[in-house]
Structure formats: structure tokens, C-alpha cells
Write a protein that holds these residues in place. Structure first.
Motif: not given
Length: 501
Positions: A369-382
Motif C-alpha cells: 500500500v505504501a510503494w507509491r508514496a514518497n520513499p522518505n515517507f513509505r514507512a509512515e504511510r504503511g
């Protein structure tokens, strides 16, 4: 039991895969429109709006709906019908509860609703209790206890167990009526409430059972308790309170002014005037029943109405796994991969208890679900998806585990996420970190695709963490994969080993 009117708003040449269903709830305190779309078992909410019309505010003294409330209600229904048309809903289910069924002029509102375009069903008290019970069962499949649905005009109680509503009662004890009863004297009110509750026979049968809270006023009390106790999540569903908290809320509300209440996050200001009465009634009922705990349900009558039309086989599906699977598929790069990822990492977590296994699979369902997010914020998105997602069938502690696994999987490292570890045990949290590292390894090995996971194997044997693959697939084991293999092995206190056959 079939309740609720059904109206097709538009004929469509090709059927929509995910039907849109609008539910209009004409309550004694508020009128609400909710539009759902998605699997019938766990439909997603596309739109949600309420109007505090106060249809039942003077019902106990005048016996009728006030003119201003009637006008506000008609205006709300006109807007809601137009929105349903604009949203291209497939069907509308419209129902009314205590105020309309008890008011001398309730038929006037029903006629106005018909003129607008609604086919309205007036729910009887026991029907309302049945649906509230089904709503809780839908959200918490293993629920056993007493459901209390507090509305503006009435209180519905239902005994539930093993996925069924066993007994149902309805009493004229809505928050808009309790105030009038209290004005006649607290002792008289207590006698009247006790007399009503005695009809249930639950002073013995309800002992030491959970009490499930449904309805806006009781959910607002839970919001206040969450704020007071420093609860780390903003999610109301499955929030749990010990019985003594009910009496404490009564005392607390006596000391708090309106300004302080308005500062409570998530607490609707429209509910503030009824909080005192809602708290007093809750405290009295909990003491009378001898409830073991109080658990808040975000699902109620509206969701019960949807759930009763779900097939028997569909109703048995795990709502958390179904919802995460649906949501994950929408956002994934390769939707078919989620179940396979869960299967791929499962062998090294074989000793996990069943309640952990389902949370682990839910994390795998959301593994992209977070793959398309900005790489710096993928963990936060997940983390946000797992922790704050609109999931049911999950406790607060389990939300932490789901959020932790996704946070780790999307690059959050081996540490507990910021603010985490407050609800779940330290052992469970460390396990969720391991889930996340295993997911991260599987996603890197496969690139998110299916075949590499089908053609390789992750195995724990003796003191080794092995990845097994055919010799001609050796190229898949690149440097990035090797690093993640080592990271997971270290976390499990094992030796990373690549086995080629």
C-alpha cells in the motif's frame, strides 16, 4: 427479517461490480446519510453526513415533532436525496426510529419523505434492537454479551452470542427523554429505569458479560474517556472501558464546562448537551447488569441492516482479512501477490497463535500500500494504514501490531514506531517487527511479483534461516536481498543461509 425501503435510482446498462448503497437514518436526535461501496460484508464508506434535527427533543412533553425540527428534517432529506442522485447510488434504504414511530405527527414527515422520493420503513423497537445486535456481530464476530444502542428517543438492548441475536428489548429511555425524567426527581427516575430493566431478566443472566456501546452519545462518552486516559489511538472502534469508568464519567462531567468539552478531540459539539444524561444512564445500567467491561462498536443499526442481507457463507468471512485484502488490492502494484507473500513467510512463524496469524496475514494483504508514496515517507504511510485504517474485527493492541509490521516492512527499521508499544505486549511487538522484516525480504526478492515467491522457499531449520531456490534462479539473490536476509536472520537469532538445488 427484512427492513428498510429499497429504491433503484437509475437503471444502468452494465452492472457495477461494487454496488453503491445509500442508507438514510431518520433518528430521534440526528438524520444521517451514509453511502457505502464495496464488498457487502465490509463495505467502505464513500460519504457520511448528519444533521442534528432533534425530532424527539420535546416528544415526552408535547407528544409531537416540533415545527422547526420538522422543517430541518425535510430540508436534510431533500439534500440527501439529491446527493444520492449525484452519487449515482444503486439503491437507497431509508428508515425511521423512535421519534417518528411515537410522534402524533410522525406520518407528516413520512409523507414528506415519500414526496421527496424515499420509501421509508418505520422500525419497531425490537427490530431496531435486532439490527443493532447484528451490527455489533458484523464488526466483532466473536462478540458475546449485551448490546446497548442509545438513541435520542429510545434505548435498545440485545443479548448476542455465537453470531446470533437471542433476546431484544426497547425502552423509551433515549437521551432526549432522560432529561425530562430526571427533572421529576432522581429517585423516581431510578425506580422507573430499574422497573424497565427488570423486564429483561438480565440482572442475573447479564452478570460478568461485556456491554457493547452503540449510538452517538455513548461513543462521545468514550471519546471523553479516551482523552482523559491518554489513550494513544484516535480510533473509537473496540475501545474498552472498565465498569468503574462509567461512574467516573458522571463525576467528571459535573466538573467540566462546555469550553473544556469542546477541546476534547473527536467529540462532536452537538452531543455535549446530552452527555450528562447519557453518562448517568450508562452508569446505572452497568451497575444493574454487573457488566464485566464496556466495549465501543463503530457499527450499529445501519451496518446491521447491510449485514442481514449478506449470504451465510459471506457472513462467516473474517471482516479484517476481507477488508485489508480489498484495500490492499486497490493500492498494490501486483494485487495477486498479498496472499502468496503471507504463505511465503508463514513457515518461519509456525508457532504464532491464531490471533497473531490473522494480524500477520492482514499485514501481508496491505504489503504494497505504501510503494507509491514518497520513499522518505513509505514507512509512515504503511504505519498510518495499519494503525488508523477503517478496520473492524481488530483491537487497539492488534492495530499496533498491524501498524508495526507495515512500518518495518516499508523501511522503518528494527525499532518500535514512534509512540508505539503502549497497547501491545513487548513480545508481540517484537514479533510484528519480525513479520515486517520477513515481508520486506519477500518483497525485495520477488520485486513484488508472483513467480519468485512460488519458485522459492523461506525456511527455519535448526539454527539457520534458509532461502531455498533452484540453481538457475540464483541471480534473484542479489546484494539487496542478501542484506535483508541477514537483517531478518539476526532479528530471529539465526544464521542466514542460501540453499540452491
Amino acid at each position: 427479517m427484512q427492513v428498510g425501503g429499497l429504491q433503484i435510482t437509475r437503471k444502468r446498462k452494465t452492472p457495477r461490480i461494487n454496488r453503491r448503497t445509500a442508507i438514510v437514518d431518520i433518528g430521534s436526535n440526528s438524520i444521517r446519510l451514509v453511502v457505502y461501496q464495496g464488498p457487502a460484508r465490509v463495505p467502505a464508506i464513500l460519504f457520511n453526513e448528519k444533521v442534528m434535527a432533534g425530532l424527539g427533543k420535546n416528544l415526552s412533553t408535547t407528544g409531537s415533532i416540533d415545527e422547526d425540527s420538522m422543517a430541518l428534517a425535510v430540508q436534510a432529506l431533500e439534500r440527501f436525496y439529491r446527493l444520492c442522485i449525484q452519487m449515482d447510488v444503486d439503491s437507497i434504504k431509508c428508515f425511521a426510529t423512535a421519534a417518528v414511530r411515537d410522534a402524533s405527527n410522525g406520518n407528516e414527515l413520512l409523507k414528506a419523505a415519500t414526496k421527496i422520493g424515499f420509501d421509508t420503513k418505520v422500525l419497531q423497537g425490537e427490530e431496531e434492537a435486532e439490527l443493532a445486535g447484528l451490527g455489533v456481530i458484523s464488526a466483532m464476530p466473536g462478540a458475546k454479551g449485551i448490546v446497548g444502542d442509545l438513541g435520542g428517543g429510545s434505548l435498545e438492548l440485545a443479548m448476542i452470542d455465537k453470531g446470533k441475536v437471542l433476546e431484544r428489548y426497547s425502552f423509551p429511555l433515549g437521551v432526549l427523554r432522560v432529561a425530562d425524567l430526571r427533572a421529576k426527581g432522581k429517585d423516581k427516575l431510578k425506580r422507573q429505569v430499574r422497573k424497565m430493566l427488570k423486564k429483561t431478566g438480565w440482572d442475573k443472566d447479564g452478570q460478568d458479560l461485556p456491554f457493547y456501546l452503540v449510538g452517538g452519545s455513548w461513543r462521545s462518552l468514550a471519546r471523553l474517556d479516551m482523552f482523559d486516559s491518554g489513550y494513544p489511538l484516535p480510533v473509537i472502534h473496540h475501545y474498552e472501558m472498565q465498569p468503574e469508568r462509567a461512574r467516573r464519567l458522571v463525576r467528571q462531567l459535573a466538573r467540566m464546562n462546555k469550553a473544556k468539552l469542546k477541546a476534547v478531540p473527536g467529540l462532536s459539539t452537538s452531543r455535549i448537551p446530552t452527555l450528562d444524561d447519557a453518562a448517568w444512564l450508562l452508569s446505572f445500567i452497568i451497575r444493574y447488569l454487573g457488566s464485566s467491561t464496556m466495549i465501543v462498536s463503530a457499527y450499529g443499526v445501519r451496518e446491521g441492516l447491510l449485514f442481514q442481507n449478506v449470504s451465510k457463507s459471506e457472513s462467516k468471512r473474517d471482516p479484517l482479512l476481507l477488508a485489508t485484502e480489498e484495500s490492499g488490492a486497490v493500492q498494490a502494484r501486483f494485487p495477486a501477490n498479498s496472499k502468496l507473500l503471507g504463505k511465503w513467510i508463514a513457515p518461519i512463524f509456525a508457532e504464532d497463535p491464531p490471533e497473531w496469524q490473522r494480524i500477520r496475514q492482514a499485514a501481508c494483504n496491505l504489503g504494497d500500500v505504501a510503494w507509491r508514496a514518497n520513499p522518505n515517507f513509505r514507512a509512515e504511510r504503511g504505519l498510518v494504514m495499519g494503525l488508523h485504517g477503517n478496520w473492524i474485527g481488530i483491537t487497539g493492541a492488534e492495530r499496533e501490531l498491524l501498524g508495526q509490521a507495515l512500518f518495518t516492512s516499508f523501511g522503518g527499521g528494527n525499532n518500535i514506531f514512534p509512540g508505539g508499544g503502549k497497547l501491545a505486549s513487548a513480545k508481540a511487538t517484537q514479533r510484528a517487527i519480525c513479520w515486517g522484516l520477513a515481508m520486506r525480504l519477500g518483497q525485495r526478492l520477488s520485486g513484488g511479483t508472483r513467480n519468485p515467491l512460488e519458485q522459492t522457499q523461506l525456511r527455519k531449520i535448526d539454527c539457520r534461516l534458509e532461502i531455498i531456490m533452484a540453481a538457475d534462479l540464483r541471480d534473484l539473490y542479489g546484494d539487496a536481498v542478501a542484506k535483508r536476509h541477514v537483517q531478518l536472520a539476526n532479528m530471529l537469532d539465526l544464521e542466514p543461509v542460501l540453499v540452491t538445488e
